[in-house]
Design an enzyme around this catalytic site. Sequence first.
Site, short mmCIF file in Angstrom:
data_model
loop_
_atom_site.label_atom_id
_atom_site.label_comp_id
_atom_site.label_asym_id
_atom_site.label_seq_id
_atom_site.Cartn_x
_atom_site.Cartn_y
_atom_site.Cartn_z
N ASP A 1 0.87 -1.18 0.00
CA ASP A 1 0.00 0.00 0.00
C ASP A 1 0.91 1.23 0.00
OD1 ASP A 1 -2.31 1.58 0.08
OD2 ASP A 1 -2.39 1.59 2.26
N SER A 2 0.28 2.40 -0.15
CA SER A 2 1.05 3.63 -0.05
C SER A 2 1.43 3.91 1.41
CB SER A 2 0.24 4.80 -0.60
OG SER A 2 -0.93 4.97 0.18
N TYR B 1 -1.21 8.16 -3.12
CA TYR B 1 -1.35 7.71 -4.50
C TYR B 1 -2.61 8.30 -5.15
CZ TYR B 1 2.31 4.08 -4.39
OH TYR B 1 3.50 3.40 -4.36
N GLY B 2 -3.59 8.61 -4.31
CA GLY B 2 -4.92 8.95 -4.81
C GLY B 2 -5.00 10.17 -5.71
N CYS C 1 -4.39 -1.87 -1.79
CA CYS C 1 -4.59 -0.46 -2.11
C CYS C 1 -5.55 -0.41 -3.30
CB CYS C 1 -3.24 0.16 -2.47
SG CYS C 1 -3.33 1.86 -3.05
N ASN C 2 -6.71 0.16 -3.10
CA ASN C 2 -7.70 0.23 -4.19
C ASN C 2 -7.16 1.07 -5.35
OD1 ASN C 2 -10.59 -0.73 -2.96
ND2 ASN C 2 -9.27 0.13 -1.40
N THR C 3 -6.40 2.11 -5.00
CA THR C 3 -5.88 3.02 -6.02
C THR C 3 -4.86 2.30 -6.91
OG1 THR C 3 -6.15 4.76 -4.37
CG2 THR C 3 -4.86 5.30 -6.32
N CYS D 1 -11.09 2.79 0.09
CA CYS D 1 -9.66 3.06 0.25
C CYS D 1 -9.29 2.38 1.55
CB CYS D 1 -9.42 4.57 0.34
SG CYS D 1 -7.79 5.04 0.96
N THR D 2 -8.22 1.58 1.52
CA THR D 2 -7.91 0.79 2.72
C THR D 2 -7.59 1.66 3.94
OG1 THR D 2 -5.68 0.51 1.83
CG2 THR D 2 -7.21 -1.33 1.55
N HIS D 3 -7.14 2.88 3.69
CA HIS D 3 -6.90 3.78 4.83
C HIS D 3 -8.19 4.02 5.63
CE1 HIS D 3 -3.01 4.67 3.00
NE2 HIS D 3 -2.70 5.35 4.07
N1 DGL Z 1 -4.86 3.06 0.66
C1 DGL Z 1 -4.98 3.46 -0.70
C2 DGL Z 1 -6.26 2.92 -1.32
O1 DGL Z 1 -6.78 1.89 -0.88
C3 DGL Z 1 -4.82 4.90 -1.10
C4 DGL Z 1 -4.26 5.94 -0.25
C5 DGL Z 1 -3.50 7.02 -1.03
O2 DGL Z 1 -4.12 7.91 -1.62
O3 DGL Z 1 -2.28 6.88 -1.07
O4 DGL Z 1 -6.78 3.47 -2.26
#
Ligand code: DGL
Length: 286
Positions: free
Chosen positions: A8-9, A40-41, A71-73, A183-185
């Site tokens: 992930d990021s 990353y988003g 990470c979905n992104t 988003c996993t965050h």
């Molecule tokens: N955790 C990441 C996700 O699931 C993205 C977070 C980011 O923007 O870096 O999309």
Amino acid sequence: MMRIGVFDSGIGGLSTLLACLRRLPDAEYLFYGDTANAPYGDKDPDAVLRLTRYAYDWFIQAEANAVVLACNTATSAAVAPLRERAQVPIIGIEPAIKKALTLHPQGPVLLLATELTVSGSKLRDLLARLEDAEGRVQALACPGLAEMIEDQDRQGDQCIHDYLCRRVLPGLRVPPRAIVLGCTHYCWIGNALGQVFGPDVALVDGNDGVARQLLRRLQREDPPQEAPELPPTARIHFHFTHDPVRKQAFATALLQEAGVRILPVSSPSSVAALPDRPYHGPGRRA
Ligand code: DGL
């Protein structure tokens, strides 16, 4: 011993790692958090693809048997091209909209995700495939939210609460019955979401779906529906590309709160020998 790379990021992917631990407690985990290049988003898909490919190559050098894009992104931008030349199974995560629609057949569903995920063709295709999605699903991008969550160990969660009140609530078409954590965050802000949206709103994530898919790919068996309990300990090696000491302390605290104590991986020398120089990919903001 099976070695699983989780990417992930930043700390968001730890929520996916926890789900994997329930299903595969005896594996060894390499957690790669690309904090040097986060978030990353707000990047363009090509930049995210390059960064994700770099992490994938790192995992291959570390002899991972499978790679989880937690990470979905990154999944949105990179899973398809990465799979074209993959040596090991790559499991991606995508917003659990189908699960939310099925579990909550009556109510409106709100998807919260990064800008890249919300604007990506992968989400468009997913929504088009789901019969019920049009009219029931509202997708909202949350620029800046993942960074706040990443910084929670320094700033606390008041700013997250404020963000939800000022930036998310005013954009709602209708109050949701369920929120998809796209988003996993966002899996780490369940309390703030409950306070802002009320205790009756259901929070839906795709983490267990990823863990089940991982098990299917590695063991070629269909996992039971119910996820087992979390194990009390886990073998995890952390690789954060920026601020590693602080990040590892935060990660360890989050996992400890979930009841998991970290043990070192069994062969740290093969991992320690890998390059740890952060890769500042294109698209990074100054
Ligand atoms: N955790 C990441 C996700 O699931 C993205 C977070 C980011 O923007 O870096 O999309």
